[in-house]
Design an enzyme around this catalytic site. Structure first.
Site, PDB file in Angstrom:
ATOM      1  N   HIS A   1       3.472  -6.279 -11.374  1.00 46.77           N
ATOM      2  CA  HIS A   1       3.065  -4.886 -11.199  1.00 46.77           C
ATOM      3  C   HIS A   1       1.878  -4.542 -12.093  1.00 46.77           C
ATOM      4  O   HIS A   1       1.085  -3.644 -11.765  1.00 46.77           O
ATOM      5  CB  HIS A   1       4.230  -3.939 -11.505  1.00 46.77           C
ATOM      6  CG  HIS A   1       3.916  -2.505 -11.200  1.00 46.77           C
ATOM      7  ND1 HIS A   1       3.893  -2.014  -9.905  1.00 46.77           N
ATOM      8  CD2 HIS A   1       3.579  -1.461 -12.004  1.00 46.77           C
ATOM      9  CE1 HIS A   1       3.563  -0.735  -9.935  1.00 46.77           C
ATOM     10  NE2 HIS A   1       3.371  -0.372 -11.193  1.00 46.77           N
TER      11      HIS A   1
ATOM     12  N   LYS B   1       6.542  -0.327   1.848  1.00 44.46           N
ATOM     13  CA  LYS B   1       7.854   0.315   1.776  1.00 44.46           C
ATOM     14  C   LYS B   1       8.126   1.089   3.054  1.00 44.46           C
ATOM     15  O   LYS B   1       7.237   1.713   3.621  1.00 44.46           O
ATOM     16  CB  LYS B   1       7.911   1.262   0.576  1.00 44.46           C
ATOM     17  CG  LYS B   1       7.997   0.547  -0.768  1.00 44.46           C
ATOM     18  CD  LYS B   1       8.205   1.546  -1.894  1.00 44.46           C
ATOM     19  CE  LYS B   1       8.422   0.834  -3.210  1.00 44.46           C
ATOM     20  NZ  LYS B   1       8.671   1.789  -4.321  1.00 44.46           N
TER      21      LYS B   1
END
Length: 309
Positions: free
Chosen positions: A245, A174
């Site tokens: 995830h 990110k």
């Protein structure tokens, strides 16, 4: 407020998120998508974001509940709303921030699902290796579990960022933040087996360096991987509701249960917060590698086999 001004403010906010907060494109899109819910509410009720008050925002929050949005999603949306009003204040559109006293919904003690190593093995065993995509999917499962990658990081993983001899992968996370993550011998083995099939493919121009490709020789999407994992869970008889995830969370849980330092796990996952940013400068790649070698079940199993041979 005129429609044109609305558009200009949203464009300015998007630039703020991208340039000043350095958000990745996926995160940026999520923020703007959540903001549209507020803007639609504002438009439907003939309100103005520049004069919107706490009471209006509390009513907006209540409508999220009324239309069935789950508390965890409500919290995420309201977090984006707070970010938007901070921007309006920073950029001089407003003198105040009406979200300062806005409360988020109470969330229960829901914990994300975790898969055991045995369940990961069941997922992989459910893969039909006679199919073209079989070995690719096995490599995907193994990399997600052995490295704890986000699905967005997996689809963008490049061959040039895998260091097979050193057993590390370079991940662009990110905000374009880079980190090095050790990769297990098993994950390397599955990737190399996938490369046998991959080398026979006609690869789309510009996609040559990406590790995981679809039948057309192009990068996979996050949705493709989600569908694949959910199908495998059904075929493996796993009743839990899982996603890519889940494998990332299972990676972290396995390390934590194995005794790895929580700060090291945060660094491996690429989590960024006030409490962990400083830690990154004190953990070198040798420490990272040692923590995974000692505490991840894949490496513990490999060590046991070598001892008995």
């Amino acid at each position: 407020m005129a429609k044109k001004t609305d558009v200009n403010i949203v464009k300015g906010y998007a630039r703020y998120l991208k340039l000043e907060r350095n958000l990745a494109q996926n995160t940026l899109d999520a923020y703007l998508n959540d903001l549209r819910k507020l803007l639609n509410y504002i438009e439907d009720n003939n309100l103005d974001p520049l004069t919107l008050g706490l009471e209006d925002l509390e009513h907006f929050s209540a409508t999220l509940h009324d239309i069935g949005i789950q508390p965890v999603s409500q919290c995420r949306i309201l977090s984006g709303v707070r970010s938007f009003f901070r921007y309006l204040q920073l950029d001089g559109y407003r003198d105040d921030d009406p979200t300062e006293l806005l409360e988020s919904p109470q969330m229960g003690t829901h914990l994300p699902e975790v898969l055991s190593t045995e369940e990961i093995d069941r997922l992989e065993s459910a893969i039909d290796l006679s199919k073209w995509e079989g070995q690719r999917n096995k490599a995907i499962i193994e990399v997600l579990f052995s490295c704890g990658l986000r699905v967005s990081e997996l689809v963008n993983l490049k061959i040039s960022n895998i260091f097979f001899d050193e057993e590390f992968v370079r991940i662009i996370g990110k905000g374009a933040k880079e980190r090095l993550v050790p990769i297990s011998e098993k994950a390397i083995k599955e990737i190399k087996l996938w490369f046998i099939d991959r080398n026979l493919m006609k690869i789309k121009k510009g996609e040559e360096d990406y590790v995981f490709l679809n039948r057309r020789g192009a990068r996979l999407t996050r949705t493709m991987i989600l569908i694949m994992i959910k199908r495998l869970a059904v075929e493996a008889g796993i009743q839990k509701t899982i996603s890519p995830h889940t494998l990332r969370h299972s990676f972290a849980t396995a390390l934590l249960e194995g005794g790895a330092d929580l700060r090291v796990i945060q660094a491996l996952l690429g989590h960024e917060s006030i409490g962990t940013t400083e830690i990154y400068t004190h953990i070198d790649t040798t420490t990272l590698r040692q923590e995974i070698l000692e505490h991840h079940p894949r490496n513990i199993m490999a060590k046991s086999r070598k001892t008995t041979e």
